[in-house]
Design an enzyme around this catalytic site. Structure first.
Site, short mmCIF file in Angstrom:
data_model
loop_
_atom_site.label_atom_id
_atom_site.label_comp_id
_atom_site.label_asym_id
_atom_site.label_seq_id
_atom_site.Cartn_x
_atom_site.Cartn_y
_atom_site.Cartn_z
CE LYS A 69 -3.46 2.81 0.73
NZ LYS A 69 -4.28 3.17 -0.44
CB CYS B 237 -3.05 9.44 -4.17
SG CYS B 237 -4.52 9.14 -3.17
O1 RRO Z 1 -5.49 5.55 -0.72
C1 RRO Z 1 -6.17 5.90 -1.71
O2 RRO Z 1 -7.26 6.48 -1.60
C2 RRO Z 1 -5.70 5.67 -3.08
C3 RRO Z 1 -4.41 5.87 -3.51
BR1 RRO Z 1 -3.00 6.32 -2.37
C4 RRO Z 1 -4.09 5.74 -4.89
O3 RRO Z 1 -2.95 5.94 -5.35
N1 RRO Z 1 -5.08 5.42 -5.73
C5 RRO Z 1 -6.34 5.20 -5.32
O4 RRO Z 1 -7.22 4.89 -6.13
N2 RRO Z 1 -6.64 5.33 -3.98
#
Ligand code: RRO
Length: 303
Positions: free
Chosen positions: A43, A122
């Protein structure tokens, strides 16, 4: 048959998880490591632990998923300390340039990690824009990253681009800096998915706006893989819209060296890798191929 290499790292299968799906806790990472995925990516991490956005923050239907997880993670040291039995990529997504520098320098000394995937895309941090859509910020930032002279191989997780001019601008910046691989694409920012049982948005954060994944994004993922394969010397990791082995094959035809699974991993669990590896092998056999290099990038076009 499905072996590949990303930035000099050998993978036994070209198929592995997309950052964000089933890869937040150590147990999840171990489960991925014990599955038939070719690698494991964590993650995206930040400097500190984050609870993430309010729930529900994930919703799916037959054709797509939407998430606004909000970077829920245990902080970079947690991910930097995990040892896995297969190539381990740590995804980094700092809330500031300074945070990113701190994390990159720390993780660069960790020999249990094979590569760093720097997330520039993100869509779900409330009040923050995606660095990958701000070319001035992206260029300045990557120049500073380059000055560190990282030992580890570095990849970028890019947002989807839709305009040929933007593909060219992003590629110019990437080519001016030492980037080893590109992961194309992150979720499509700021869609809405409606829960048709309730006529309500599927997720709570940002009144329902979030990142879209699943089979609906495949065409955009393929165009991004293809363009960056053509415009840069980076290895390309395809991500987006993979449901079956044929989808992986299509990413490779467009130029991908490996392919990540997000939404379908969430739906199916880690057994998805057994199924998709088998299906990809079948498609290759039906074409007479025994290695990915025989068809990578070999997409046919009209004369
Ligand atoms: O954590 C998120 O909401 C998230 C991330 Br870091 C990302 O790079 N892409 C996404 O769809 N959600």
């Amino acid at each position: 048959m499905l072996k590949t290499n990303i930035a000099g790292v050998d993978l036994q299968s070209c198929v592995y998880n997309a950052s964000g799906v089933n890869c937040t806790t150590k147990d999840e990472l171990l489960e991925l490591s014990h599955s038939s995925s070719g690698a494991v990516v964590s993650k995206s991490c930040t400097l500190e632990y984050r609870e993430g956005n309010p729930k529900p923050r994930y919703f799916e239907n037959d054709t797509c998923s939407i998430n606004s997880t909000g970077l829920a993670n245990f902080g970079y040291k947690y991910y930097g300390d995990i040892e896995l039995e297969k190539p381990y990529f740590v995804s980094v997504c700092g809330l500031s340039e300074e945070n990113n520098m701190t994390m990159l320098k720390y993780l660069d000394n960790k020999l249990n990690i094979c590569c760093i995937e720097l997330n520039l895309s993100c869509p779900n941090i409330i009040g923050k824009s995606q660095v990958g859509y701000d070319f001035e910020t992206m260029g300045n930032f990557l120049r500073k990253v380059n000055e560190i002279g990282l030992q580890h191989k570095l990849g970028l997780k890019l947002p989807p681009y839709f305009d040929m001019v933007h593909f060219n601008q992003a590629s110019e910046i990437i080519n001016e800096n030492k980037i080893d691989f590109l992961t194309c694409i992150n979720s499509l920012g700021n869609g809405i998915v409606i829960d048709t049982d309730t006529d309500r948005v599927g997720i709570k954060p940002k009144r329902g706006f979030g990142g879209i994944g699943g089979s609906v994004v495949k065409s955009i993922a393929l165009s991004n893989v293809r363009k960056f394969y053509e415009l840069t010397d980076c290895d390309i990791v395809g991500c987006g819209g993979v449901v079956n082995g044929r989808d992986v094959y299509d990413h490779i035809l467009c130029g991908a060296s490996a392919v990540q699974i997000g939404t379908q991993l969430k739906k199916e669990g880690v057994s998805v890798f057994d199924r998709i590896n088998d299906e990809l092998g079948e498609v290759m056999k039906s074409r007479g191929y025994s290695e990915l290099s025989q068809f990578r990038g070999q997409l046919n076009e009209y004369e």
